[in-house]
Design a protein around this motif. Structure first.
Motif, short mmCIF file in Angstrom:
data_model
loop_
_atom_site.label_atom_id
_atom_site.label_comp_id
_atom_site.label_asym_id
_atom_site.label_seq_id
_atom_site.Cartn_x
_atom_site.Cartn_y
_atom_site.Cartn_z
N ILE A 29 0.86 -1.18 0.00
CA ILE A 29 0.00 0.00 0.00
C ILE A 29 0.90 1.23 0.00
O ILE A 29 1.86 1.31 0.75
CB ILE A 29 -0.91 0.04 1.25
N SER A 30 0.57 2.20 -0.83
CA SER A 30 1.31 3.46 -0.86
C SER A 30 0.78 4.34 0.27
O SER A 30 -0.39 4.75 0.25
CB SER A 30 1.11 4.13 -2.21
N LEU A 31 1.63 4.64 1.26
CA LEU A 31 1.22 5.37 2.45
C LEU A 31 2.02 6.65 2.64
O LEU A 31 3.13 6.78 2.11
CB LEU A 31 1.40 4.50 3.70
N LYS A 32 1.47 7.57 3.42
CA LYS A 32 2.19 8.77 3.84
C LYS A 32 2.83 8.52 5.20
O LYS A 32 2.54 7.52 5.85
CB LYS A 32 1.23 9.95 3.90
N GLY A 33 3.65 9.43 5.67
CA GLY A 33 4.41 9.24 6.90
C GLY A 33 3.57 9.04 8.14
O GLY A 33 3.82 8.14 8.95
N THR A 34 2.53 9.86 8.33
CA THR A 34 1.71 9.71 9.52
C THR A 34 0.86 8.44 9.47
O THR A 34 0.52 7.89 10.51
CB THR A 34 0.80 10.94 9.71
N GLU A 35 0.55 7.97 8.26
CA GLU A 35 -0.21 6.72 8.13
C GLU A 35 0.62 5.54 8.59
O GLU A 35 0.11 4.63 9.26
CB GLU A 35 -0.65 6.52 6.68
N VAL A 36 1.90 5.54 8.28
CA VAL A 36 2.79 4.46 8.70
C VAL A 36 2.87 4.41 10.22
O VAL A 36 2.77 3.33 10.83
CB VAL A 36 4.19 4.64 8.08
N SER A 73 1.48 13.90 16.05
CA SER A 73 1.72 14.86 14.98
C SER A 73 0.76 16.03 15.08
O SER A 73 -0.35 15.91 15.59
CB SER A 73 1.55 14.19 13.62
N GLY A 74 1.17 17.16 14.54
CA GLY A 74 0.32 18.34 14.53
C GLY A 74 -0.79 18.21 13.51
O GLY A 74 -0.80 17.32 12.66
N ALA A 75 -1.74 19.12 13.55
CA ALA A 75 -2.89 19.07 12.66
C ALA A 75 -2.50 19.31 11.20
O ALA A 75 -3.15 18.80 10.28
CB ALA A 75 -3.93 20.10 13.09
N TYR A 76 -1.45 20.04 10.94
CA TYR A 76 -1.04 20.36 9.58
C TYR A 76 -0.52 19.13 8.85
O TYR A 76 -0.71 18.98 7.65
CB TYR A 76 0.03 21.45 9.60
N PHE A 77 0.16 18.22 9.55
CA PHE A 77 0.80 17.07 8.92
C PHE A 77 -0.08 15.83 8.89
O PHE A 77 0.37 14.77 8.48
CB PHE A 77 2.10 16.74 9.65
N GLN A 78 -1.32 15.92 9.32
CA GLN A 78 -2.19 14.75 9.38
C GLN A 78 -2.68 14.34 7.99
O GLN A 78 -2.67 15.13 7.05
CB GLN A 78 -3.40 15.02 10.28
N HIS A 79 -3.12 13.11 7.88
CA HIS A 79 -3.63 12.56 6.62
C HIS A 79 -5.15 12.42 6.72
O HIS A 79 -5.73 12.49 7.79
CB HIS A 79 -3.02 11.19 6.36
N GLU A 80 -5.79 12.24 5.57
CA GLU A 80 -7.23 11.94 5.56
C GLU A 80 -7.41 10.50 5.99
O GLU A 80 -6.68 9.62 5.56
CB GLU A 80 -7.79 12.12 4.15
N GLU A 81 -8.41 10.25 6.83
CA GLU A 81 -8.56 8.92 7.40
C GLU A 81 -9.09 7.89 6.40
O GLU A 81 -8.73 6.73 6.47
CB GLU A 81 -9.48 8.98 8.62
N LYS A 82 -9.93 8.28 5.46
CA LYS A 82 -10.51 7.33 4.51
C LYS A 82 -10.19 7.69 3.06
O LYS A 82 -11.04 7.53 2.19
CB LYS A 82 -12.03 7.24 4.70
N ARG A 83 -9.00 8.12 2.78
CA ARG A 83 -8.65 8.48 1.41
C ARG A 83 -8.37 7.21 0.59
O ARG A 83 -8.02 6.18 1.15
CB ARG A 83 -7.43 9.40 1.39
#
Length: 97
Positions: A29-36, A73-83
């Motif tokens: 799965i292709s993930l972003k940093g906060t998702e990992v 993590s701060g609010a700026y660096f968060q990911h969408e939960e169901k993208r």
């Protein structure tokens, strides 16, 4: 003695109980940093998620998979939960689907 570590991070046990699974496919799965970091904390839920195959048969996308927000993590660096998350599969495997 140490037990061998299982590489499964998340398993949909309800789908295995309700449906007959004919064939399995291992994909990345292709993930972003906060998702990992959230997955390492155990905040991944596969319930109600599904795989959507592109019309040309070149790729697959994991839809409706919930990965919770990372607490440190701060609010700026968060990911969408169901993208929608692209799956990393070989083209020949994607064409079979």
């Amino acid at each position: 003695k140490k037990k061998p570590k299982d590489n499964n991070i998340c398993v949909n046990r309800q789908a295995r109980r309700n449906y007959e699974i004919m064939d399995t496919l291992e994909a990345g799965i292709s993930l972003k940093g906060t998702e990992v970091m959230s997955i390492r904390d155990g905040k991944m839920n596969l319930q109600d998620s599904f795989v959507k195959v592109s019309k040309d048969g070149r790729g697959c996308t994991l839809m409706n998979c919930h990965i919770g927000k990372h607490t440190m993590s701060g609010a700026y660096f968060q990911h969408e939960e169901k993208r929608p998350r692209p799956l990393l599969v070989h083209r020949s495997q994607a064409r079979k689907l």
